[in-house]
Design an enzyme around this catalytic site. Structure first.
Site, PDB file in Angstrom:
ATOM      1  N   GLU A 205       0.839  -1.192   0.000  1.00 51.56           N
ATOM      2  CA  GLU A 205       0.000   0.000   0.000  1.00 51.56           C
ATOM      3  C   GLU A 205       0.875   1.243   0.000  1.00 51.56           C
ATOM      4  O   GLU A 205       2.010   1.224   0.480  1.00 51.56           O
ATOM      5  CB  GLU A 205      -0.907   0.000   1.231  1.00 51.56           C
ATOM      6  CG  GLU A 205      -1.952  -1.098   1.144  1.00 51.56           C
ATOM      7  CD  GLU A 205      -2.807  -1.231   2.397  1.00 51.56           C
ATOM      8  OE1 GLU A 205      -3.987  -1.576   2.254  1.00 51.56           O
ATOM      9  OE2 GLU A 205      -2.307  -0.983   3.504  1.00 51.56           O
TER      10      GLU A 205
ATOM     11  N   CYS B 250       6.978  -6.940   6.393  1.00 53.25           N
ATOM     12  CA  CYS B 250       8.181  -6.490   7.101  1.00 53.25           C
ATOM     13  C   CYS B 250       8.600  -7.598   8.056  1.00 53.25           C
ATOM     14  O   CYS B 250       7.760  -8.182   8.736  1.00 53.25           O
ATOM     15  CB  CYS B 250       7.875  -5.212   7.892  1.00 53.25           C
ATOM     16  SG  CYS B 250       9.311  -4.623   8.838  1.00 53.25           S
TER      17      CYS B 250
ATOM     18  N   CYS C   4       7.298  -5.329  14.869  1.00 50.82           N
ATOM     19  CA  CYS C   4       6.982  -4.422  15.988  1.00 50.82           C
ATOM     20  C   CYS C   4       5.548  -4.700  16.439  1.00 50.82           C
ATOM     21  O   CYS C   4       4.652  -4.868  15.594  1.00 50.82           O
ATOM     22  CB  CYS C   4       7.110  -2.965  15.561  1.00 50.82           C
ATOM     23  SG  CYS C   4       8.765  -2.551  14.982  1.00 50.82           S
TER      24      CYS C   4
ATOM     25  N   CYS D 153       2.437  -2.580  15.074  1.00 56.45           N
ATOM     26  CA  CYS D 153       2.355  -2.258  13.645  1.00 56.45           C
ATOM     27  C   CYS D 153       1.692  -3.381  12.851  1.00 56.45           C
ATOM     28  O   CYS D 153       2.124  -4.539  12.912  1.00 56.45           O
ATOM     29  CB  CYS D 153       3.766  -1.997  13.117  1.00 56.45           C
ATOM     30  SG  CYS D 153       3.848  -1.802  11.338  1.00 56.45           S
TER      31      CYS D 153
ATOM     32  N   CYS E 244      -0.347   5.887  10.133  1.00 56.55           N
ATOM     33  CA  CYS E 244       0.901   5.172  10.453  1.00 56.55           C
ATOM     34  C   CYS E 244       0.602   3.843  11.126  1.00 56.55           C
ATOM     35  O   CYS E 244      -0.172   3.779  12.077  1.00 56.55           O
ATOM     36  CB  CYS E 244       1.747   5.967  11.441  1.00 56.55           C
ATOM     37  SG  CYS E 244       2.246   7.560  10.864  1.00 56.55           S
TER      38      CYS E 244
END
Ligand code: SAH
Ligand code: SF4
Length: 358
Positions: A100, A120, A124, A127, A350
């Site tokens: 995205e 990723c 984390c 996230c 975010c």
């Protein structure tokens, strides 16, 4: 990068640097150098990706381009528009992987937030991208392609680009640096280095390479906690690169570039929002020129984040807590701003990018 068979080499056009275009045009295609400038002008300034539309090129050159180069654009699966003007794009690449990108409208300027990896590997806890796992690194062309297509959709130039979409840019530094060279080069997109920001979770060797990189782009470090015990709980990457090593790399970057570093600090209720931690952060970053972006934690799909007890505790602090943390920063004379989420209604803020249609 090259694709193709033994007979012809098909160049992945959006992954080529200016120097590679020049070499291809002059050495392989036996054309004058200015043809490389013309081709780059069509692609990067005019957003004409099909060589049939590159009307000032000779038919012979266009034929060579058809056989020996290919502009592989991401395929748009979805465009979502937020009520605050933010747009989120879901793209698919030829192998089916998805990423995205987000286009933020700040009124007088626009910012493109682009992805560097599908997924990723760093996990984390707060996230959505990290919790979805890792698929692969994007090529330079796939990174540049997101930007060019958003610019084409917008119908005017985008002012800034931030590598804050999906993925850890400094785990894909070769392709990220290549994409930055293309965006920055005067004969290509000609976007000023100061309008480009790379955000990292703290990949120490990557920060050092970044400091030595010839295009002086801005660095943003996702800190989120000022001690190893707490940071390790939120960001597994801290077990590989401790805060001492991270701060040392940040000093190296600052010594080399003289640039201020942005610190991103996601504020999570009851976990890292104690004002005392602001004092600890000031001590840790003592002597560095920084600007802190306080980001009240955005909600992510509960099933996608954290583990066990951690998952339920990832909440945005109440306004009073946010204020208390910021007052501590002010008291310490640390410059900061609170980043208000944009595009949360379309899961474009975010940490909300998951590479899925929502
Ligand atoms: N991997 C890089 C860049 C992409 S993330 C990095 O981590 O820096 C961009 C920013 O969004 C990072 O600062 C990240 O910590 C932050 N972020 C992740 N999840 C978030 C959430 N739920 N709420 C607010 N910010 C989040
Ligand atoms: Fe990866 Fe950055 Fe998300 Fe962490 S915050 S999982 S490093 S994309």
């Amino acid at each position: 990068m090259e694709i193709g068979n033994e007979e012809t080499t098909v160049h992945d056009a959006l992954s080529l640097t200016y120097e590679e275009w020049r070499k291809l045009v002059v050495e392989d295609w036996k054309e004058p150098r200015f043809r490389a400038d013309q081709i780059c002008g069509w692609i990067y300034a005019k957003k004409v990706f099909d060589c049939h539309g590159m009307t000032n090129l000779s038919k012979t050159l266009r034929d060579k381009m058809i056989y020996e180069s290919l502009v592989k654009l991401p395929i748009q699966i979805k465009e979502l528009k937020s009520k605050d003007g933010t747009r989120k794009y879901l793209w698919r690449f030829e192998d089916g992987s998805r990423v995205e990108s987000v286009l933020l409208d700040h009124g007088n300027h626009t910012t493109a937030c682009i992805s560097s990896q599908a997924g990723c590997p760093l996990g984390c806890v707060f996230c959505a991208t990290g919790q979805g796992g890792f698929v692969r690194n994007l090529t330079a062309g796939e990174i540049v392609g997101q930007f060019l297509l958003m610019e084409q959709r917008l119908g005017k130039n985008i002012d800034n680009v931030v590598f804050m979409g999906m993925g850890e840019p400094l785990l894909n530094d070769v392709n990220v640096f290549k994409s930055i060279r293309a965006l920055n080069h005067p004969k290509m997109r000609n976007l000023g280095a100061r309008h480009i920001t790379v955000s990292t979770s703290g990949i120490v060797p990557g920060i050092r390479d970044f400091a030595d990189f010839e295009v002086p782009v801005r660095l943003s470090v996702s800190l989120h906690a000022p001690n190893d015990a707490l940071r390790g709980k939120l960001m597994p990457v801290n077990k590989r690169y401790s805060l001492v090593a991270l701060v040392e790399a940040m000093r190296y970057y600052q010594d080399r570039t003289g640039e201020r570093i942005t610190i991103e600090y996601v504020l999570i209720d009851g976990l890292n929002d104690d004002p005392q931690l602001a004092f600890e952060m000031a001590a840790l970053l003592n002597g560095l020129g920084v600007y802190v972006n306080v980001i009240p934690c955005n909600p992510v799909d509960a099933s996608a984040t954290g583990n066990g007890a951690m998952r339920n505790s990832l909440k945005r602090p109440a306004e009073a807590r946010i204020k208390a943390f910021c007052s501590a920063l002010a008291e310490l004379s640390i410059e900061f701003e609170v980043r208000r989420e944009k595009g949360a209604d379309i899961l474009a803020a975010c940490g909300q990018l998951a590479g899925a249609t929502k």
